[in-house]
Design an enzyme around this catalytic site. Structure first.
Site, PDB file in Angstrom:
ATOM      1  N   ILE A 136       0.839  -1.200   0.000  1.00 16.77           N
ATOM      2  CA  ILE A 136       0.000   0.000   0.000  1.00 16.77           C
ATOM      3  C   ILE A 136       0.879   1.257   0.000  1.00 16.77           C
ATOM      4  CG2 ILE A 136      -1.748   1.294   1.305  1.00 16.77           C
ATOM      5  CD1 ILE A 136      -2.819  -1.328  -0.003  1.00 16.77           C
TER       6      ILE A 136
ATOM      7  N   GLY B 240      -6.176  -2.285   8.186  1.00 15.73           N
ATOM      8  CA  GLY B 240      -5.783  -3.382   9.060  1.00 15.73           C
ATOM      9  C   GLY B 240      -5.800  -3.001  10.532  1.00 15.73           C
TER      10      GLY B 240
ATOM     11  N   CYS C  11      -9.733  -2.726   1.955  1.00 11.40           N
ATOM     12  CA  CYS C  11     -10.094  -2.887   0.536  1.00 11.40           C
ATOM     13  C   CYS C  11     -11.521  -3.383   0.375  1.00 11.40           C
ATOM     14  CB  CYS C  11      -9.112  -3.859  -0.122  1.00 11.40           C
ATOM     15  SG  CYS C  11      -8.769  -5.342   0.862  1.00 11.40           S
ATOM     16  N   ASN C  12     -11.921  -4.382   1.189  1.00 11.30           N
ATOM     17  CA  ASN C  12     -13.289  -4.904   1.071  1.00 11.30           C
ATOM     18  C   ASN C  12     -14.320  -3.873   1.502  1.00 11.30           C
ATOM     19  OD1 ASN C  12     -13.149  -7.636   0.064  1.00 11.30           O
ATOM     20  ND2 ASN C  12     -12.013  -8.137   1.929  1.00 11.30           N
TER      21      ASN C  12
ATOM     22  N   HIS D 255     -16.558  -8.312   8.689  1.00  9.48           N
ATOM     23  CA  HIS D 255     -16.544  -7.279   7.645  1.00  9.48           C
ATOM     24  C   HIS D 255     -17.757  -6.354   7.755  1.00  9.48           C
ATOM     25  CE1 HIS D 255     -14.134 -10.677   6.081  1.00  9.48           C
ATOM     26  NE2 HIS D 255     -13.317  -9.698   5.731  1.00  9.48           N
TER      27      HIS D 255
ATOM     28  N   HIS E 178     -10.342  -9.813  -4.836  1.00  4.55           N
ATOM     29  CA  HIS E 178     -11.484 -10.361  -4.093  1.00  4.55           C
ATOM     30  C   HIS E 178     -12.694 -10.310  -5.027  1.00  4.55           C
ATOM     31  CE1 HIS E 178      -9.240  -9.751  -0.358  1.00  4.55           C
ATOM     32  NE2 HIS E 178      -9.263  -8.442  -0.478  1.00  4.55           N
TER      33      HIS E 178
HETATM   34  P1  NAD Z   1       3.033  -4.816   3.514  1.00  4.63           P
HETATM   35  O1  NAD Z   1       3.561  -5.857   4.422  1.00  4.63           O
HETATM   36  O2  NAD Z   1       3.030  -5.057   2.046  1.00  4.63           O
HETATM   37  O3  NAD Z   1       3.810  -3.441   3.746  1.00  4.63           O
HETATM   38  C1  NAD Z   1       4.077  -2.957   5.026  1.00  4.63           C
HETATM   39  C2  NAD Z   1       5.456  -2.328   5.014  1.00  4.63           C
HETATM   40  O4  NAD Z   1       5.700  -1.748   6.281  1.00  4.63           O
HETATM   41  C3  NAD Z   1       6.554  -3.357   4.758  1.00  4.63           C
HETATM   42  O5  NAD Z   1       7.450  -2.805   3.817  1.00  4.63           O
HETATM   43  C4  NAD Z   1       7.220  -3.512   6.129  1.00  4.63           C
HETATM   44  O6  NAD Z   1       8.577  -3.812   6.035  1.00  4.63           O
HETATM   45  C5  NAD Z   1       7.020  -2.129   6.711  1.00  4.63           C
HETATM   46  N1  NAD Z   1       7.097  -2.036   8.178  1.00  4.63           N
HETATM   47  C6  NAD Z   1       7.006  -3.023   9.087  1.00  4.63           C
HETATM   48  N2  NAD Z   1       7.154  -2.514  10.334  1.00  4.63           N
HETATM   49  C7  NAD Z   1       7.355  -1.176  10.185  1.00  4.63           C
HETATM   50  C8  NAD Z   1       7.592  -0.105  11.083  1.00  4.63           C
HETATM   51  N3  NAD Z   1       7.630  -0.303  12.403  1.00  4.63           N
HETATM   52  N4  NAD Z   1       7.762   1.140  10.583  1.00  4.63           N
HETATM   53  C9  NAD Z   1       7.711   1.368   9.254  1.00  4.63           C
HETATM   54  N5  NAD Z   1       7.507   0.382   8.343  1.00  4.63           N
HETATM   55  C10 NAD Z   1       7.325  -0.875   8.818  1.00  4.63           C
HETATM   56  O7  NAD Z   1       1.560  -4.487   4.042  1.00  4.63           O
HETATM   57  P2  NAD Z   1       0.382  -3.826   3.202  1.00  4.63           P
HETATM   58  O8  NAD Z   1      -0.339  -4.894   2.474  1.00  4.63           O
HETATM   59  O9  NAD Z   1       0.901  -2.657   2.473  1.00  4.63           O
HETATM   60  O10 NAD Z   1      -0.580  -3.379   4.378  1.00  4.63           O
HETATM   61  C11 NAD Z   1      -0.410  -2.157   5.061  1.00  4.63           C
HETATM   62  C12 NAD Z   1      -1.738  -1.773   5.700  1.00  4.63           C
HETATM   63  O11 NAD Z   1      -2.697  -1.614   4.638  1.00  4.63           O
HETATM   64  C13 NAD Z   1      -2.337  -2.818   6.650  1.00  4.63           C
HETATM   65  O12 NAD Z   1      -3.094  -2.144   7.638  1.00  4.63           O
HETATM   66  C14 NAD Z   1      -3.277  -3.589   5.741  1.00  4.63           C
HETATM   67  O13 NAD Z   1      -4.310  -4.246   6.447  1.00  4.63           O
HETATM   68  C15 NAD Z   1      -3.806  -2.469   4.878  1.00  4.63           C
HETATM   69  N6  NAD Z   1      -4.357  -2.890   3.589  1.00  4.63           N
HETATM   70  C16 NAD Z   1      -3.732  -3.849   2.850  1.00  4.63           C
HETATM   71  C17 NAD Z   1      -4.293  -4.246   1.651  1.00  4.63           C
HETATM   72  C18 NAD Z   1      -3.680  -5.320   0.820  1.00  4.63           C
HETATM   73  O14 NAD Z   1      -4.388  -6.048   0.143  1.00  4.63           O
HETATM   74  N7  NAD Z   1      -2.383  -5.478   0.795  1.00  4.63           N
HETATM   75  C19 NAD Z   1      -5.468  -3.644   1.192  1.00  4.63           C
HETATM   76  C20 NAD Z   1      -6.039  -2.611   1.939  1.00  4.63           C
HETATM   77  C21 NAD Z   1      -5.484  -2.258   3.150  1.00  4.63           C
END
Ligand code: NAD
Length: 337
Positions: A12, A110, A140-141, A194, A220
């Site tokens: 993201i 999340g 996303c959902n 959800h 999804h």
């Molecule tokens: P991801 O694991 O792809 O990315 C997270 C990043 O944050 C990674 O690069 C990780 O190394 C880094 N990170 C870990 N600890 C950290 C810290 N203390 N400080 C800074 N960076 C740190 O995760 P994502 O899929 O991008 O998800 C991020 C958020 O977005 C979550 O809340 C998730 O639920 C939400 N989200 C994800 C999706 C999806 O499908 N991937 C969709 C919508 C929302």
């Protein structure tokens, strides 16, 4: 110019960074990462100043040839706002850092809803984020469901929503997730969590949701049944949804029979990373029986929340109204098919 920092540069975060970078009224002042992996290298090529999210790991960046502009504290201090894109639960831990610097922040779906003052979807409750210091862009959902419910609610009134969410097992890079060969009721409890999340956007809404997980990484798919307050026709609902720029009603004849072809379509269209920011509703699936509406839609989990983060920034700084902000975001990113 609103000076934006992105903390957490994964699935993201890297998309939010690019989207912010494309806005004429925002400046991406840096991104914070935990490790100098491939994403750090491409962020460098894009010219994004890089900050170490975990100060003790700073030496790893110079060893890997990635220049650092500083540590995350400095990024938070310099920014007008931080978009926190760290994994679920880390955002809540980071809130104290943002508060210490009096820097407003956006969290992702999340996190629990109580991480922020407001849960946000641009189409449904843009004004709720006005002047808020902490906002959560819903998952996303929930984003996908909110974009359909909001226009239906405004046009016909919604009595009840029932949605079955067929969820991808993981994102393409998440090779430790699954299932690899199974179909899981997940979460197994019915109704699923959800529905309550959607209610953070529509507090009085009647909604029940069920979830499954399948061996796919693409998107999804939602099977939706909405009982409306008025009798409707399928043609009218279709016209309504076609008027929504963040909803793509897939025309008959496109030959798009699933998520795989949708992702191919996005790649063929030259979308960055093959992203599909819009809800994709199969036009042929829009069916009506009295006050009951049915449809199938696909949601690209990696990208549908990206424009919402951009709009949340404008809402929080009260710089544009809802329509102008969404139109600017859509124009600059190329959203709308
Ligand atoms: P991801 O694991 O792809 O990315 C997270 C990043 O944050 C990674 O690069 C990780 O190394 C880094 N990170 C870990 N600890 C950290 C810290 N203390 N400080 C800074 N960076 C740190 O995760 P994502 O899929 O991008 O998800 C991020 C958020 O977005 C979550 O809340 C998730 O639920 C939400 N989200 C994800 C999706 C999806 O499908 N991937 C969709 C919508 C929302």
């Amino acid at each position: 110019m609103i000076r934006v920092g992105v903390n957490g540069y994964g699935t993201i975060g890297k998309r939010v960074a690019d989207a912010v970078h494309a806005q004429p009224d925002m400046e991406l002042i840096g991104v914070a990462k935990t490790q100098p992996n491939f994403e750090a290298h491409t962020a460098g090529e894009r010219g994004y100043p890089m900050y170490a999210a975990i100060p003790e790991r700073s030496p790893l960046f110079s060893e890997a040839g990635v220049d650092l502009a500083g540590e995350v504290d400095e990024l938070v201090a310099k920014a007008d706002i931080i978009v926190d894109c760290t994994p679920s639960g880390i955002g809540a831990e980071n809130r104290e850092l943002y508060e210490t610097h009096h820097t407003p922040a956006i969290f992702q779906g999340g996190e629990d809803a109580d991480v922020a003052d407001v849960s946000f979807n641009a189409r449904a409750n843009f004004d709720a984020a006005r002047d808020a210091d902490y906002v959560r862009v819903v998952s996303c959902n929930t984003t996908g469901l909110s974009r359909i419910i909001a226009p239906l609610e405004a046009e016909y009134g919604v009595e009840k929503v029932r949605a079955t969410l067929v969820r991808r097992g993981g994102d393409p890079g998440q090779n430790s997730r699954g299932p690899i060969n199974d179909i899981l009721p997940n979460p197994i409890e019915i109704p699923s969590h959800h529905g309550p999340d959607v209610k953070t956007i529509f507090p009085g809404l009647e909604i029940d949701t069920l979830g499954l997980k399948v061996p796919a990484t693409l998107m999804h798919v939602h099977a939706l049944n909405v009982t409306l307050e008025d009798d409707v026709t399928g043609a009218h609902v279709r016209q309504l949804l076609e008027g929504e720029n963040r909803v793509y009603v897939i025309p008959e004849g496109m030959g798009i029979d699933g998520a795989g072809k949708l992702m191919d379509f996005a790649l063929d269209a030259g979308r960055p990373r093959g992203d599909m920011w819009e809800n994709c509703v199969w036009g042929e699936s829009i069916g009506v029986n009295g006050r009951d509406l049915y449809l199938f839609q696909a949601i690209h989990q990696q990208s549908d929340v990206i424009p919402e983060n951009v709009d949340a920034i404008r809402a929080m700084f009260d710089t544009e109204d809802q329509q102008d902000s969404m139109a600017l975001t859509d124009r600059t990113l190329g959203i709308g098919i």
